[in-house]
Structure formats: structure tokens, C-alpha cells
Design a protein around this motif. Structure first.
Motif, mmCIF file in Angstrom:
data_model
loop_
_atom_site.group_PDB
_atom_site.id
_atom_site.type_symbol
_atom_site.label_atom_id
_atom_site.label_comp_id
_atom_site.label_asym_id
_atom_site.label_seq_id
_atom_site.Cartn_x
_atom_site.Cartn_y
_atom_site.Cartn_z
ATOM 1 N N LEU A 236 0.702 -1.253 -0.082
ATOM 2 C CA LEU A 236 -0.111 -0.008 -0.136
ATOM 3 C C LEU A 236 1.066 1.327 -0.044
ATOM 4 O O LEU A 236 0.521 2.132 -0.924
ATOM 5 N N ALA A 237 1.989 1.182 1.018
ATOM 6 C CA ALA A 237 2.845 2.456 0.814
ATOM 7 C C ALA A 237 3.388 2.532 -0.239
ATOM 8 O O ALA A 237 3.824 3.767 -1.047
ATOM 9 N N GLY A 238 3.861 1.558 -1.004
ATOM 10 C CA GLY A 238 4.593 1.555 -2.429
ATOM 11 C C GLY A 238 3.638 2.389 -3.357
ATOM 12 O O GLY A 238 4.211 3.203 -4.087
ATOM 13 N N GLY A 239 2.498 1.757 -3.462
ATOM 14 C CA GLY A 239 1.753 2.032 -4.579
ATOM 15 C C GLY A 239 1.249 3.630 -4.144
ATOM 16 O O GLY A 239 1.076 4.524 -4.877
ATOM 17 N N ASN A 240 1.276 4.182 -3.147
ATOM 18 C CA ASN A 240 1.129 5.390 -2.548
ATOM 19 C C ASN A 240 2.066 6.329 -2.965
ATOM 20 O O ASN A 240 1.924 7.650 -3.532
ATOM 21 N N ALA A 241 3.401 5.804 -2.997
ATOM 22 C CA ALA A 241 4.593 6.714 -3.286
ATOM 23 C C ALA A 241 4.821 6.695 -4.940
ATOM 24 O O ALA A 241 5.404 7.387 -5.446
ATOM 25 N N GLY A 242 4.120 5.800 -5.619
ATOM 26 C CA GLY A 242 4.279 5.573 -6.920
ATOM 27 C C GLY A 242 5.858 4.805 -7.164
ATOM 28 O O GLY A 242 6.394 4.325 -6.413
ATOM 29 N N GLY A 243 6.641 5.633 -8.294
ATOM 30 C CA GLY A 243 7.692 5.292 -8.644
ATOM 31 C C GLY A 243 8.986 6.044 -7.975
ATOM 32 O O GLY A 243 9.899 5.815 -8.175
ATOM 33 N N THR A 244 8.739 6.735 -6.797
ATOM 34 C CA THR A 244 9.718 7.607 -6.070
ATOM 35 C C THR A 244 10.476 6.656 -5.379
ATOM 36 O O THR A 244 10.450 5.462 -5.117
ATOM 37 N N CYS A 245 11.641 7.470 -4.806
ATOM 38 C CA CYS A 245 12.357 6.736 -3.769
ATOM 39 C C CYS A 245 11.638 6.078 -2.723
ATOM 40 O O CYS A 245 11.948 4.752 -2.262
ATOM 41 N N CYS A 246 10.558 6.522 -2.238
ATOM 42 C CA CYS A 246 9.678 6.228 -1.157
ATOM 43 C C CYS A 246 9.106 4.969 -1.427
ATOM 44 O O CYS A 246 8.986 4.075 -0.802
ATOM 45 N N GLY A 247 8.803 5.034 -2.925
ATOM 46 C CA GLY A 247 7.939 3.573 -3.161
ATOM 47 C C GLY A 247 8.971 2.506 -3.395
ATOM 48 O O GLY A 247 8.403 1.307 -2.951
ATOM 49 N N GLN A 248 10.190 2.857 -3.706
ATOM 50 C CA GLN A 248 11.130 1.626 -3.761
ATOM 51 C C GLN A 248 11.533 1.169 -2.422
ATOM 52 O O GLN A 248 11.735 0.053 -2.174
ATOM 53 N N ASP A 249 11.581 2.114 -1.674
ATOM 54 C CA ASP A 249 11.754 1.557 -0.023
ATOM 55 C C ASP A 249 10.713 0.676 0.394
ATOM 56 O O ASP A 249 10.941 -0.244 1.075
ATOM 57 N N ALA A 250 9.378 1.154 0.083
ATOM 58 C CA ALA A 250 8.151 0.435 0.747
ATOM 59 C C ALA A 250 8.176 -1.132 -0.101
ATOM 60 O O ALA A 250 7.883 -2.009 0.929
ATOM 61 N N TYR A 251 8.312 -1.091 -1.263
ATOM 62 C CA TYR A 251 8.396 -2.386 -2.122
ATOM 63 C C TYR A 251 9.611 -3.140 -1.429
ATOM 64 O O TYR A 251 9.440 -4.547 -0.976
ATOM 65 N N SER A 252 10.486 -2.816 -1.207
ATOM 66 C CA SER A 252 11.619 -3.221 -0.600
ATOM 67 C C SER A 252 11.551 -3.867 0.796
ATOM 68 O O SER A 252 11.876 -4.888 1.131
ATOM 69 N N ALA A 253 10.654 -2.976 1.565
ATOM 70 C CA ALA A 253 10.225 -3.496 2.699
ATOM 71 C C ALA A 253 9.440 -4.747 2.570
ATOM 72 O O ALA A 253 9.479 -5.552 3.386
ATOM 73 N N ALA A 254 8.416 -4.751 1.847
ATOM 74 C CA ALA A 254 7.461 -5.857 1.609
ATOM 75 C C ALA A 254 8.364 -7.242 1.167
ATOM 76 O O ALA A 254 8.060 -8.217 1.767
ATOM 77 N N MET A 255 9.343 -7.003 0.331
ATOM 78 C CA MET A 255 10.020 -8.205 0.060
ATOM 79 C C MET A 255 10.870 -8.611 1.250
ATOM 80 O O MET A 255 10.922 -9.799 1.453
ATOM 81 N N PHE A 256 11.487 -7.796 1.936
ATOM 82 C CA PHE A 256 12.434 -7.938 3.064
ATOM 83 C C PHE A 256 11.467 -8.825 4.180
ATOM 84 O O PHE A 256 11.919 -9.779 4.761
ATOM 85 N N TYR A 257 10.225 -8.039 4.477
ATOM 86 C CA TYR A 257 9.327 -8.677 5.329
ATOM 87 C C TYR A 257 8.999 -10.062 4.967
ATOM 88 O O TYR A 257 8.748 -10.880 5.678
ATOM 89 N N THR A 258 8.571 -10.409 3.804
ATOM 90 C CA THR A 258 8.068 -11.672 3.217
ATOM 91 C C THR A 258 9.153 -12.727 3.431
ATOM 92 O O THR A 258 9.081 -13.847 3.701
ATOM 93 N N VAL A 259 10.625 -12.480 2.970
ATOM 94 C CA VAL A 259 11.619 -13.448 3.141
ATOM 95 C C VAL A 259 11.873 -13.643 4.368
ATOM 96 O O VAL A 259 12.081 -14.755 4.877
ATOM 97 N N VAL A 260 11.901 -12.488 5.364
ATOM 98 C CA VAL A 260 12.095 -12.784 6.830
ATOM 99 C C VAL A 260 11.033 -13.801 7.456
ATOM 100 O O VAL A 260 11.199 -14.567 8.331
ATOM 101 N N TYR A 261 9.581 -13.499 7.109
ATOM 102 C CA TYR A 261 8.634 -14.120 7.430
ATOM 103 C C TYR A 261 8.755 -15.781 7.336
ATOM 104 O O TYR A 261 8.556 -16.767 8.086
#
Length: 492
Positions: free
Chosen positions: A317-342
Motif C-alpha cells: 500500500l505504501a509503495g503504491g501511494n508513493a508511486g515510482g519515487t524513492c519512497c516507493g522503492q523503499d516500501a516495496y523493498s520493505a515488503a520483499m524483506f518482510y516476506t523473506v524474513v517471515y
């Protein structure tokens, strides 16, 4: 067809051929050498992971093959390697459990390999059709694996529920894809995104199809309101199958979410954000509060999964809100990091459960862990690390995964959602810490010796150490996730 296409998909081709070969070998000599099929399956998973690492494209580049149906990029390589690691760990952890129950048959290992192939297809899909084919290949194998213990009425019931609800979710997803295809005239994800971005398509039809796509996707992630299969299937399936369902398929589901929402439907982000927000809030509340009432550890971890996937939705959700900005990259990276850690934490928690299980004893009740520290301090400590990490307590990897998601929410202005997620994490800490209390402060009721092969003990110990290492230096994994997401967003 370009011969180079086969090179791009060589990992999938190898996995298909190897799985078929394992099936034939088990058919002719599997009964005479029961450990052979296990060894071949494990070797296949390792070689598939190594093969995937050999397809790392140049920085920011991607390989498109089979007329745009297949895509190879940094994201697909990373997720395939993580998936192979998860599947390999599942094989090692489940071997003793399966042998004690007479379930270490060739079909188990073959179905696991074909499920892995389905995950690979999902991860590299660049078309609605290919995503659906990969999803169904994986799902059908998982349905069969849940029911592999044919003498267990509980397992059969769980498989039926999983199959019926899975078929319904697949129908919803396929119907949504058909609506998007009818509106855009293409099955290829990048062409669908370009057609929507042109602004010449009726958005009513697009949003209608989007609702069905998100519904099907939500079932695979196991979030509210498409969550009721999770506790029933986790509880009813044999422990080895619960371990599998709760780990590697989550990576494939994340890949499908990224390909569909970020790859094909970024222009509709304002619509799928609202759906993800509602489902995330509901998942955090229902998952955490329902888990408090559970005395069965498998059901508790099932409801925990629902809440944990809620965090993944928040990051998307946060990544979609930020679009293709740096914040969007950070949010999608956080989603991937969270999934792998889980997935890492799920492997560790269910690994301890498999370690304690023996013939006729499933070690799934909370009371079965009473006094575990007095019986085997090291394995109790590993389970403590898993519970601390799932609760988000430092210095474990789970703390940093939750922190990354909360930071991404605050960056895009969803402060109250971040506060709510943090409060729900506090609620979740209650039932995670209850497991720790039972292990360390209650008197043991079972004094049976814990027996497990050396490879399982070593791998379980490594699993626990890795949770600590990623908690101290999370950048080791976060850099990989950031590079994968950066390469994905660069193509848009």
C-alpha cells in the motif's frame, strides 16, 4: 521462436526434466532404495537454485523471452533463490517426520518439485496466462500434498477445504484477468500497463476486473476476508505439509502481487490501495485477536500468518501511494524483506515442531512445549528466537522487518495506520511470549528424548543464528531486496 528463449528459461526446463526423471527413478527403484528419491529431490532443488544464480542480468537489465510471456530480472533471480532455499530446508526438516509415518514416498518429493516449478513460473511470468498456469501448477500440487496422509480424516478434510476454496479463488482471479484482457486487448503485463496508462479505456470495467484480481490474490496471501482456509488447512495438514504451505508459497504470492499490481496495474494504484488498506487493517485485527484464544500452536501460527501478511499489504500500500519515487522503492523493498524474513521465521518455528514430533505425537498443542528448556536448552532458544522475531522484538530480524514497513507508511503519510499496526503488534506479542513462558517457566510433562538427524539439528541451529544475524546486520538482506526492486521499477 528464438533459441535464446530456451536459455532464458533453462532453470525451469532443468527443473521440469529433473522432476520427471526423479518420478521415473522412484517408480523403478524407489522401493529398493527409499533414501534415493529424497537425495535426488534435494540435489534438484540445490542445482535449480545454483542455476537461477547464473541468470543474474546486468544491473537494471531484464531478459524477455517467449514473445513477452517470460521475464528474467534481478527480482525473479532473487526470489527463485530464496524459494529454493525454503524448499531445501523443508525437505531436510520433514524427512524424519515423514519416515516415522510412512509418508516418505516418491510422490511427496515429486509433487514438491512440481510445486517448485509452479512457483518459478509465477515468479518469472509476464502474462496473465502464465501467472495463472504457474499458480495452478503450484496449487494442485499443494492440494495433493495436504491429502497425502490418506488414512487421516483430518488431513483429507483440510485438503477438501483447501481445494474448494482454492478453486473459488482461482475462478475469481481468472475472471478478473478476463475482464482486464477484454478491456485492454492484451494478456502481456507491460502492454496492459501501457494500455491503461493511455487513458482511452473505460475505468469502470478496469476497476471491476481489479476487484476480482485482488480477491484472488488475497486468498493466496491468506488475508481477511479470504482467510478462513488458513487455520483449518494449517491444523488439518500433517506438520511437514504445514511447514511447506507456510513458507515457499508466500514468496510466490509476493511475486504475483508485484507482477500484477506493480507491473500491470500501477495506474490503478489509487483503487487497489483502498482495498489493501481495508484488508490490512482487518487482517491485523482478526489475526492477532483470534490467535490469543488458540491453545493449538499450529492454529495460533495460522492466525499469526494472517496478521503477518497484513504487514506485507501495508508495505505494498505504501509503495503504491508513493508511486515510482524513492519512497516507493523503499516500501516495496520493505515488503520483499518482510516476506523473506517471515518465511525464515516460519521455517524455524515449524522446524522445531517437526523436531519434537515423533510417531503418534504431533507436538502441536501448546502444552507439549512445557519445560522444553529443561529438556533441550538449544532448541528452546531457537524457538524463543522465532517467537521474539515474529513479535518484532529486537535484536531479531523480525524487528527490522516491521520497522521498515512502519517507516514506509510514515513516509507516505499513513501515520495512523502505522500506529494501528504497532498496537496490533503489541497484542500479538502476548501469544508469542506465551510460548516462551511455557517453554521456560512451566514444568515439563514429557521427558522423552529428542531424536533428530544431525543435518536437521545443524540446519535448525543455522536458522536460529540467521535470525539473529539479520537482526544485527539487516543490510545484508535489505540490499538484495533494494537492488531487486530498483531493477523492477527501472523498467517502468
Amino acid at each position: 521462436m528464438n533459441p535464446a528463449d530456451f536459455g532464458a528459461a533453462s532453470t525451469e526446463i532443468f527443473l521440469l526434466c529433473a522432476a520427471s526423471l526423479v518420478l521415473l527413478i522412484d517408480l523403478f527403484i524407489g522401493e529398493r532404495k527409499p533414501g534415493l528419491t529424497y537425495g535426488l529431490a534435494l540435489a534438484t532443488v540445490v542445482l535449480a537454485g545454483l542455476s537461477a544464480t547464473g541468470h543474474v542480468p546486468p544491473e537494471g537489465a531484464e531478459v524477455v523471452a517467449f514473445s513477452g510471456l517470460f521475464i528474467g530480472d534481478t527480482l525473479s533471480v532473487s526470489l527463485k533463490v530464496f524459494t529454493c532455499i525454503a524448499m531445501g530446508v523443508c525437505l531436510v526438516y520433514s524427512r524424519t517426520y515423514l519416515r516415522a509415518r510412512g509418508l516418505d514416498r516418491g510422490e511427496y518429493f515429486v509433487l514438491m518439485l512440481f510445486a517448485l516449478l509452479g512457483m518459478f513460473v509465477q515468479i518469472s511470468a509476464n502474462s496473465f496466462l502464465v501467472i495463472y498456469l504457474g499458480l495452478e501448477l503450484m496449487s494442485l500440487c499443494l492440494y495433493a500434498l495436504v491429502a497425502i496422509h490418506r488414512d487421516s480424516a483430518r488431513a483429507t478434510e483440510a485438503a477438501m477445504k483447501y481445494f474448494v476454496l482454492g478453486a473459488l479463488a482461482s475462478g475469481l482471479l481468472l475472471y478478473g484477468m478476463s475482464m482486464l484482457y477484454g478491456a485492454t486487448g492484451s494478456l502481456q503485463l507491460d502492454k496492459v500497463a501501457a494500455a491503461i496508462a493511455s487513458g482511452q479505456i473505460d475505468r469502470t470495467v478496469l476497476v471491476f476486473g481489479l476487484v476480482f484480481v485482488v480477491a484472488g490474490l488475497s486468498f493466496k496471501l491468506g488475508v481477511v476476508p479470504f482467510h478462513m482456509w488458513v487455520p483449518d488447512v494449517y491444523h488439518g495438514a500433517p506438520n511437514a505439509m504445514t511447514l511447506l504451505i507456510g513458507s515457499a508459497p508466500k514468496i510466490a504470492a509476493f511475486a504475483m502481487a508485484m507482477r500484477l499490481l506493480v507491473g500491470a496495474l500501477p495506474t490503478l494504484a489509487e483503487h487497489w490501495q483502498q482495498m489493501l488498506l481495508l484488508m490490512a487493517w482487518a487482517s491485523l485485527a482478526v489475526g492477532n485477536f483470534a490467535a490469543i484464544a488458540q491453545t493449538n500452536l499450529k492454529r495460533m501460527l495460522a492466525y499469526s500468518t494472517i496478521s503477518q501478511m497484513g504487514f506485507v499489504l501495508l508495505a505494498l500500500l505504501a509503495g503504491g501511494n508513493a508511486g515510482g519515487t524513492c519512497c516507493g522503492q523503499d516500501a516495496y523493498s520493505a515488503a520483499m524483506f518482510y516476506t523473506v524474513v517471515y518465511v525464515l521465521l516460519s521455517l524455524g518455528a515449524f522446524g522445531v515442531m517437526l523436531l519434537l514430533s515423533r510417531g503418534g505425537f504431533e507436538a502441536e498443542a501448546l502444552d507439549d512445549y512445557r519445560g522444553l528448556n529443561q529438556r533441550h536448552p538449544w532448541h528452546a532458544f531457537v524457538m524463543l528466537l522465532m517467537m521474539f522475531a515474529l513479535a518484532g522484538i529486537p535484536p531479531t530480524a523480525g524487528f527490522h522487518s516491521k520497522l521498515a514497513v512502519l517507516q514506509s507508511l510514515v513516509q507516505v503519510g499513513h501515520t495512523w495506520t502505522a500506529v494501528f499496526a504497532m498496537l496490533m503488534s503489541v497484542v500479538g506479542a502476548f501469544y508469542y511470549l506465551r510460548v516462551v513462558k511455557v517453554m521456560y517457566f512451566d514444568a515439563p510433562v514429557d521427558t522423552a528424548a529428542i531424536e533428530a538427524p544431525l543435518d536437521m539439528r545443524l540446519l535448525l541451529g543455522l536458522n536460529g543464528v540467521l535470525v539473529l544475524v539479520l537482526g544485527v546486520v539487516p543490510s545484508v538482506l535489505m540490499d538484495v531486496c533494494s537492488a531487486a526492486i530498483a531493477a523492477l521499477l527501472k523498467g517502468f
